[in-house]
Write an enzyme that holds these catalytic residues in place. Structure first.
Site, PDB file in Angstrom:
ATOM      1  N   ASN A  23     -10.261   0.012   0.413  1.00 10.15           N
ATOM      2  CA  ASN A  23      -8.794   0.040   0.395  1.00 10.15           C
ATOM      3  C   ASN A  23      -8.307  -0.493  -0.954  1.00 10.15           C
ATOM      4  OD1 ASN A  23      -6.068  -0.513   0.694  1.00 10.15           O
ATOM      5  ND2 ASN A  23      -6.265  -1.560   2.660  1.00 10.15           N
TER       6      ASN A  23
ATOM      7  N   HIS B 264      -3.398   6.750   3.572  1.00  8.34           N
ATOM      8  CA  HIS B 264      -3.843   5.491   2.964  1.00  8.34           C
ATOM      9  C   HIS B 264      -5.244   5.173   3.496  1.00  8.34           C
ATOM     10  CE1 HIS B 264      -4.158   1.578   1.431  1.00  8.34           C
ATOM     11  NE2 HIS B 264      -3.860   0.931   2.541  1.00  8.34           N
TER      12      HIS B 264
ATOM     13  N   CYS C  10       0.810  -1.235   0.000  1.00 18.34           N
ATOM     14  CA  CYS C  10       0.000   0.000   0.000  1.00 18.34           C
ATOM     15  C   CYS C  10       0.840   1.281   0.000  1.00 18.34           C
ATOM     16  CB  CYS C  10      -0.932   0.007   1.200  1.00 18.34           C
ATOM     17  SG  CYS C  10      -1.894  -1.492   1.331  1.00 18.34           S
TER      18      CYS C  10
END
Ligand code: ACO
Length: 320
Positions: A275, A245, A110
């Site tokens: 996500n 994030h 990520c």
């Protein structure tokens, strides 16, 4: 001399899957998912290829920057897995936009986009690039176990891109890793049908210890923010916009709480996108850039954590 952000783009799959849709085949509910994570919906690949989305987002970013692909002299793509191991997703994008620049993929889960920004910074500082295209594309729906309600509800698919050009926009970058191969694990398909390979295939789908990830994320994002701000000679209050994030609203709140930041400075799209791994901050950037949220001179702080375990923060001044 480092870089500034000259253009942004994003592309999401057409299919939108709501929490209620998931509750049709999983023992879950919109109430559970939303209160635990802040997610209502996510985009999921159906008929599209991931590289199509990556290319489309790159073309939008190039158009936004007002340049053609032939002006790009570095292409980096943050992804855990493109459609093909080779060519890399970065090479596939380069072919589509007409660039012969050095091109490669970066896997930092990520945090991939932040790693790409820091690699690009090194090329700019060394005088090896004047214009770089950073792309991110993730097909999380192909990596999760759709029978595991504790992981599959968290993720979405998408692609985003930014064009960065030589200039003084980057103020600081802080990357870190706490190596751990157990907390988040997503095995590769190995061996296929080699007659020489006797190693038993790992379970293919993603494994994640949600509680451990949560603790790591809160600590890592907090310290990366503090370190990046110190590097730039700023305090967290000096930052105009936080682009964290988009893994979980509770993680974002907990990691920023100690800095007492005005919540209106913290940008979110997790409710609509879930996500998207590395792509999350890229789509977030493009969405708020296109809304006209950022003004010349604003300080943007990107912060992320992910598998590895990786984490980082990058601060840039908006110069468009
Ligand atoms: N629907 C309903 N119930 C569920 C679901 C679901 N989708 N998922 C789990 N549950 C159940 C569990 O089975 C458990 O039941 P039990 O008490 O009977 O055992 C209960 O809900 C509570 O589960 P917890 O794990 O304690 O829930 P928690 O509040 O900790 O939230 C979550 C779980 C959302 C996963 C949280 O830990 C989290 O967000 N962690 C971080 C994950 C993350 O951000 N990962 C991103 C990095 S991944 C990458 O980089 C690729």
């Amino acid at each position: 001399m480092s870089f500034y952000i000259a253009g942004t783009g994003s592309a999401l799959p057409e299919k939108v899957v709501s929490n209620d849709d998931l509750a049709q085949f999983l023992d879950t509910s919109d109430e559970w998912i939303f209160t635990r994570t802040g997610i209502h919906r996510r985009h999921v690949l159906t008929h599209e290829r991931l590289d199509e989305l990556a290319i489309r987002s790159a073309q939008i970013a190039l158009q936004d920057a007002g340049i053609g692909g032939e002006e790009v002299d570095l292409i980096l793509c943050a992804t855990m897995r493109g459609d093909t191991f080779t060519p890399s997703l970065a090479c596939t994008v380069g072919e589509a936009v007409g660039s012969h620049a050095p091109s490669f993929d970066v896997n930092a889960a990520c945090v991939g986009v932040l790693y790409c920004m820091e690699i690009a910074d090194s090329f700019f500082v060394a005088g090896k690039a004047k214009t770089a295209l950073i792309v991110s594309a993730e097909a999380m729906s192909k990596l999760v176990d759709w029978t595991d309600r504790s992981t599959c509800v968290l993720f979405g698919d998408g692609a985003g891109a930014m064009v960065v050009r030589a200039g003084e926009g980057r103020l600081a970058g802080e990357l870190s890793t706490r190596p751990d191969s157990h907390v988040i694990r997503m095995p590769n398909i190995e061996g296929l049908n080699s007659p020489y390979n006797r190693i038993e295939q790992e379970k293919l789908a993603m494994y994640m210890d949600g509680g451990e990830v949560y603790k790591f994320a809160v600590n890592a994002m907090g310290s990366n923010i503090a370190e990046a701000c110190a590097q730039a000679g700023l305090t967290p209050a000096d930052i105009d916009w936080y682009l964290p994030h988009q893994a979980n609203v509770r993680i974002i709140d907990a990691s920023l709480r100690k800095f007492k930041i005005d919540k209106s400075k913290v940008l979110l799209n997790i409710a609509e996108c879930g996500n998207m791994s590395a792509t999350s901050v890229m789509v977030l950037l493009d969405e708020y850039a296109k809304k006209g949220t950022f003004h010349k001179g604003d300080k943007l702080l990107f912060v992320a954590f992910g598998g590895g375990l990786t984490s980082g923060a990058v601060i840039v001044t908006w110069q468009k």
